[in-house]
Design a protein around this motif. Structure first.
Motif, PDB file in Angstrom:
ATOM      1  N   GLN A   1     -40.761  52.022  -1.994  1.00 26.88           N
ATOM      2  CA  GLN A   1     -41.308  52.075  -3.348  1.00 26.88           C
ATOM      3  C   GLN A   1     -41.917  53.448  -3.623  1.00 26.88           C
ATOM      4  O   GLN A   1     -41.710  54.017  -4.695  1.00 26.88           O
ATOM      5  N   ALA A   2     -42.644  53.989  -2.668  1.00 29.12           N
ATOM      6  CA  ALA A   2     -43.277  55.301  -2.847  1.00 29.12           C
ATOM      7  C   ALA A   2     -42.227  56.396  -2.999  1.00 29.12           C
ATOM      8  O   ALA A   2     -42.410  57.336  -3.775  1.00 29.12           O
ATOM      9  N   GLN A   3     -41.139  56.284  -2.276  1.00 30.16           N
ATOM     10  CA  GLN A   3     -40.091  57.298  -2.368  1.00 30.16           C
ATOM     11  C   GLN A   3     -39.326  57.218  -3.685  1.00 30.16           C
ATOM     12  O   GLN A   3     -38.781  58.214  -4.138  1.00 30.16           O
ATOM     13  N   ARG A   4     -39.288  56.032  -4.293  1.00 32.34           N
ATOM     14  CA  ARG A   4     -38.591  55.860  -5.572  1.00 32.34           C
ATOM     15  C   ARG A   4     -39.475  56.197  -6.772  1.00 32.34           C
ATOM     16  O   ARG A   4     -38.962  56.492  -7.847  1.00 32.34           O
ATOM     17  N   ALA A   5     -40.795  56.113  -6.627  1.00 31.85           N
ATOM     18  CA  ALA A   5     -41.716  56.297  -7.756  1.00 31.85           C
ATOM     19  C   ALA A   5     -41.533  57.687  -8.357  1.00 31.85           C
ATOM     20  O   ALA A   5     -41.473  58.674  -7.638  1.00 31.85           O
TER      21      ALA A   5
ATOM     22  N   ALA B   1     -45.934  61.110 -11.389  1.00 35.96           N
ATOM     23  CA  ALA B   1     -46.923  61.387 -10.343  1.00 35.96           C
ATOM     24  C   ALA B   1     -47.959  60.271 -10.234  1.00 35.96           C
ATOM     25  O   ALA B   1     -48.293  59.843  -9.125  1.00 35.96           O
ATOM     26  N   ALA B   2     -48.459  59.764 -11.343  1.00 36.11           N
ATOM     27  CA  ALA B   2     -49.492  58.724 -11.294  1.00 36.11           C
ATOM     28  C   ALA B   2     -48.967  57.467 -10.606  1.00 36.11           C
ATOM     29  O   ALA B   2     -49.666  56.848  -9.800  1.00 36.11           O
ATOM     30  N   GLU B   3     -47.726  57.075 -10.887  1.00 34.05           N
ATOM     31  CA  GLU B   3     -47.124  55.896 -10.251  1.00 34.05           C
ATOM     32  C   GLU B   3     -46.920  56.150  -8.761  1.00 34.05           C
ATOM     33  O   GLU B   3     -47.175  55.280  -7.928  1.00 34.05           O
ATOM     34  N   ARG B   4     -46.467  57.335  -8.436  1.00 31.18           N
ATOM     35  CA  ARG B   4     -46.233  57.662  -7.030  1.00 31.18           C
ATOM     36  C   ARG B   4     -47.549  57.676  -6.257  1.00 31.18           C
ATOM     37  O   ARG B   4     -47.617  57.191  -5.137  1.00 31.18           O
ATOM     38  N   PHE B   5     -48.592  58.237  -6.854  1.00 35.91           N
ATOM     39  CA  PHE B   5     -49.872  58.291  -6.164  1.00 35.91           C
ATOM     40  C   PHE B   5     -50.385  56.884  -5.875  1.00 35.91           C
ATOM     41  O   PHE B   5     -50.953  56.621  -4.814  1.00 35.91           O
TER      42      PHE B   5
ATOM     43  N   ALA C   1     -48.553  54.162  -5.382  1.00 35.91           N
ATOM     44  CA  ALA C   1     -47.731  53.610  -4.297  1.00 35.91           C
ATOM     45  C   ALA C   1     -48.105  54.241  -2.960  1.00 35.91           C
ATOM     46  O   ALA C   1     -48.159  53.555  -1.934  1.00 35.91           O
ATOM     47  N   GLU C   2     -48.384  55.513  -2.957  1.00 35.50           N
ATOM     48  CA  GLU C   2     -48.764  56.195  -1.713  1.00 35.50           C
ATOM     49  C   GLU C   2     -50.121  55.719  -1.211  1.00 35.50           C
ATOM     50  O   GLU C   2     -50.331  55.600  -0.004  1.00 35.50           O
ATOM     51  N   ARG C   3     -51.053  55.427  -2.122  1.00 32.99           N
ATOM     52  CA  ARG C   3     -52.353  54.888  -1.702  1.00 32.99           C
ATOM     53  C   ARG C   3     -52.173  53.537  -1.034  1.00 32.99           C
ATOM     54  O   ARG C   3     -52.771  53.255   0.008  1.00 32.99           O
ATOM     55  N   ALA C   4     -51.334  52.686  -1.613  1.00 35.39           N
ATOM     56  CA  ALA C   4     -51.076  51.363  -1.028  1.00 35.39           C
ATOM     57  C   ALA C   4     -50.411  51.507   0.342  1.00 35.39           C
ATOM     58  O   ALA C   4     -50.773  50.796   1.291  1.00 35.39           O
ATOM     59  N   LEU C   5     -49.477  52.432   0.466  1.00 36.75           N
ATOM     60  CA  LEU C   5     -48.818  52.665   1.755  1.00 36.75           C
ATOM     61  C   LEU C   5     -49.833  53.151   2.784  1.00 36.75           C
ATOM     62  O   LEU C   5     -49.825  52.699   3.931  1.00 36.75           O
ATOM     63  N   GLY C   6     -50.713  54.043   2.390  1.00 37.27           N
ATOM     64  CA  GLY C   6     -51.737  54.546   3.297  1.00 37.27           C
ATOM     65  C   GLY C   6     -52.632  53.438   3.828  1.00 37.27           C
ATOM     66  O   GLY C   6     -52.965  53.411   5.025  1.00 37.27           O
ATOM     67  N   ARG C   7     -53.028  52.508   2.952  1.00 35.38           N
ATOM     68  CA  ARG C   7     -53.855  51.359   3.387  1.00 35.38           C
ATOM     69  C   ARG C   7     -53.118  50.528   4.421  1.00 35.38           C
ATOM     70  O   ARG C   7     -53.682  50.127   5.440  1.00 35.38           O
ATOM     71  N   GLN C   8     -51.839  50.264   4.174  1.00 37.13           N
ATOM     72  CA  GLN C   8     -51.071  49.432   5.095  1.00 37.13           C
ATOM     73  C   GLN C   8     -50.804  50.155   6.418  1.00 37.13           C
ATOM     74  O   GLN C   8     -50.776  49.523   7.477  1.00 37.13           O
ATOM     75  N   LEU C   9     -50.612  51.461   6.358  1.00 37.53           N
ATOM     76  CA  LEU C   9     -50.406  52.216   7.601  1.00 37.53           C
ATOM     77  C   LEU C   9     -51.655  52.165   8.474  1.00 37.53           C
ATOM     78  O   LEU C   9     -51.557  52.081   9.698  1.00 37.53           O
ATOM     79  N   LYS C  10     -52.812  52.199   7.852  1.00 36.26           N
ATOM     80  CA  LYS C  10     -54.054  52.074   8.629  1.00 36.26           C
ATOM     81  C   LYS C  10     -54.104  50.709   9.317  1.00 36.26           C
ATOM     82  O   LYS C  10     -54.526  50.606  10.469  1.00 36.26           O
TER      83      LYS C  10
END
Length: 181
Positions: A77-81, A84-88, A90-99
């Protein structure tokens, strides 16, 4: 000097001021775009680590299938967004899950002992540190750019030439996550 000369001088001064303001806005916008490009590099590095981390965890944490699936989907999802606001977001959500993925080592001691997982976790921490620096640079550049867009007389030139605001890359994390490697 006649009235025509004064009028010509005033027009030249007004043109010079407009050109200076325009060039300053362009420079600020380009600096923010450079900051975004730096963030993009770090996000791509992080995205490249995701499949390797998922595979490293999959062998040890078979019961964590939902988390592994979520991480994989968020990466896509982050790679498709696109904006910039949509991508950011998605990247925040990915960062939470990676933690959460990295924190699995607390529940699976054999995962914590795996050299590949430790190496990947260390690389992820390195990327997150670089991403934090890039995010600070970008947000500082965006702040300066937005301030100019909202300040007189820059806002007149900005509106005339269609300069658009850029989003901040905000993080919703306030507490540091402790990871033992």
């Amino acid at each position: 000097m006649g009235a025509a000369t004064w009028l010509l001088l005033a027009a030249a001064a007004l043109f010079a001021l407009g050109a200076w303001l325009y060039n300053r806005l362009v420079a600020d916008r380009n600096q923010a775009r450079q900051g975004y490009a730096d963030i993009d590099v770090q996000l791509k590095r992080r995205a490249d680590l995701v499949p390797q981390l998922v595979e490293a965890v999959r062998g040890y944490a078979a019961y964590e299938k939902a988390l592994l699936t979520t991480v994989t989907e968020l990466r896509a999802q982050a790679q498709r967004a696109e904006p910039a606001a949509e991508r950011f977001g998605a990247e925040r959500a990915l960062g939470r899950q990676l933690k959460q993925l990295v924190l699995l080592q607390e529940n699976y001691p054999q995962l914590k002992a795996d050299a590949n997982f430790r190496d990947l976790s260390a690389k992820l921490v390195e990327v997150e540190d670089a991403l934090q620096y890039a995010r600070r640079f970008y947000n500082g550049a965006v702040k300066q750019y937005l301030t100019r867009l909202q300040s007189f007389p820059d806002l007149l030139v900005a509106r005339l030439f269609g300069f658009a605001p850029m989003p901040f890359f905000e993080t919703d994390e306030r507490d540091a996550v402790k990871v033992d490697l």
